[in-house]
Design an enzyme around this catalytic site. Structure first.
Site, PDB file in Angstrom:
ATOM      1  N   TYR A  18      -2.039   0.533  10.276  1.00  0.00           N
ATOM      2  CA  TYR A  18      -2.244  -0.133   8.985  1.00  0.00           C
ATOM      3  C   TYR A  18      -0.981  -0.031   8.133  1.00  0.00           C
ATOM      4  CZ  TYR A  18      -3.829  -0.819   4.178  1.00  0.00           C
ATOM      5  OH  TYR A  18      -3.943  -1.243   2.868  1.00  0.00           O
ATOM      6  N   SER A  67       0.822  -1.217   0.000  1.00  0.00           N
ATOM      7  CA  SER A  67       0.000   0.000   0.000  1.00  0.00           C
ATOM      8  C   SER A  67       0.850   1.259   0.000  1.00  0.00           C
ATOM      9  CB  SER A  67      -0.889   0.004   1.252  1.00  0.00           C
ATOM     10  OG  SER A  67      -1.507   1.255   1.436  1.00  0.00           O
ATOM     11  N   GLU A 127       0.217   3.659   1.736  1.00  0.00           N
ATOM     12  CA  GLU A 127       0.270   4.115   3.123  1.00  0.00           C
ATOM     13  C   GLU A 127       1.600   3.777   3.791  1.00  0.00           C
ATOM     14  OE1 GLU A 127      -1.770   5.871   5.123  1.00  0.00           O
ATOM     15  OE2 GLU A 127      -3.258   6.253   3.560  1.00  0.00           O
TER      16      GLU A 127
END
Length: 337
Positions: free
Chosen positions: A154, A131, A133
């Protein structure tokens, strides 16, 4: 004989689009579904409940990324040609409220699946859903050489899964790849994710069913793409001769405020009349800007995005309006896009 694939997270947005893609290529698709007291397969119902052609089959199995033994047994039984790990607790804001669960499912879940492949001794290729992120506070543009600086549980869990994938590739010779996907959306996006939260609210406000939309940080910059195009990139990664890691993104950035304006304008509304700030939607640590550089994917995979976020916002609004109209009329609607 066609190939077979195993998809974790098959009931999610990406899982449903990937299933359609693989079936169109003649795959037999196996999906992992967590056992629950309620059904959560609506994104797959049009496939699973419809006629299935010979050699193009979808089979669902009850299993969980928390159960390593079950994963080993299932892999030995199925012996899939490809494995796509899309399963995760994938909501960034929720990960602050459930950090241990997120770490276990999103991080350790990836490790369990990798170890299950190694322990089962099967010959397969695995895609790990990484990801954007993971980049977190690192300034854009971000590519495969950008250092990670996650700003959420996360993001931390995804960094763990990323390096576990690299480690199993280097230590055991697994054909294991990381797809570092930037935000990708569609009418099938979960209703708690910011883009779908916006477009669903637009439909409800236009229909007179909702008066306000409460939001957090409107200045966050994101690189939003179209999910059906992104699953094509996943598949292409596993067709290469050599495993590697790739950023998948559009390179076109927009703020949450811009997405709001575009979505409301698509319905003939002024967003500023309806949107209000609520601090509970802010993250304890914010990611200011994620803008991807997918040059490597374009060069080696032949992949390029076609749908940019302004068009995507309009597509999602139209789909949510159509779905709400059908619900109010008491009819079912299938979201194909």
């Amino acid at each position: 004989m066609g190939k077979s694939a195993l998809i974790t997270g098959i009931t999610g947005q990406d899982g449903s689009y990937l299933t359609e893609l693989l079936l169109s290529k003649g795959y037999t698709v196996h999906g992992l579904v967590r056992r629950s007291s309620s059904f959560n397969t609506e994104r797959l119902d049009h496939i699973y409940q419809g006629p299935q052609e010979p050699g193009r089959t979808l089979v669902l199995h009850h299993a969980d990324l928390s159960d390593g033994v079950a994963l080993v047994n299932l892999l030995r039984d199925l012996r899939p040609d490809e494995v796509y790990n899309l399963g995760a607790q994938s909501h960034v804001r929720v990960s602050f409220d459930a950090p241990l669960y997120t770490g276990d499912v999103t991080g350790m879940g990836a490790m369990r699946l990798l170890e299950a492949i190694r322990a089962s001794g099967i010959d397969t290729r695995i895609y790990q859903a990484s990801s954007s992120e993971m980049f977190g506070a690192t300034p854009p543009p971000q590519n495969e050489r950008t250092p990670f600086h996650p700003r959420s549980p996360y993001g931390c869990a995804k960094v763990f899964g990323y390096w576990a994938t690299v480690n199993y590739r280097e230590a055991y010779g697994l054909f294991a790849v990381n797809g570092i996907l930037f935000n990708h959306e569609s009418p099938r996006r979960g209703e708690t994710f910011v883009t779908r939260k916006i477009t669903r609210a637009v439909a409800r406000i236009k229909a007179g069913l909702q008066e306000r939309l409460y939001m957090g940080n409107l200045d966050a910059v994101r690189d939003w793409g179209y999910a059906p195009e992104y699953v094509e990139a996943m598949w292409r990664m596993l067709q290469r001769d050599v495993p590697d890691d790739y950023v998948v993104a559009t390179g076109q950035a927009g703020t949450v405020r811009q997405f709001l304006e575009t979505a409301f304008t698509a319905a003939g509304l002024d967003w500023s009349d309806y949107v209000r700030f609520d601090p509970k939607y802010e993250r304890p640590a914010e990611v200011d800007a994620l803008i991807g550089d997918a040059s490597k994917a374009e060069e080696l995979l032949g992949w390029k995005p076609r749908v940019m976020w302004p068009e995507l916002a309009r597509v999602m609004v139209e789909a949510d309006i159509a779905q709400l109209d059908a619900e109010l009329a008491g009819t079912a609607v299938r979201i194909d896009r």
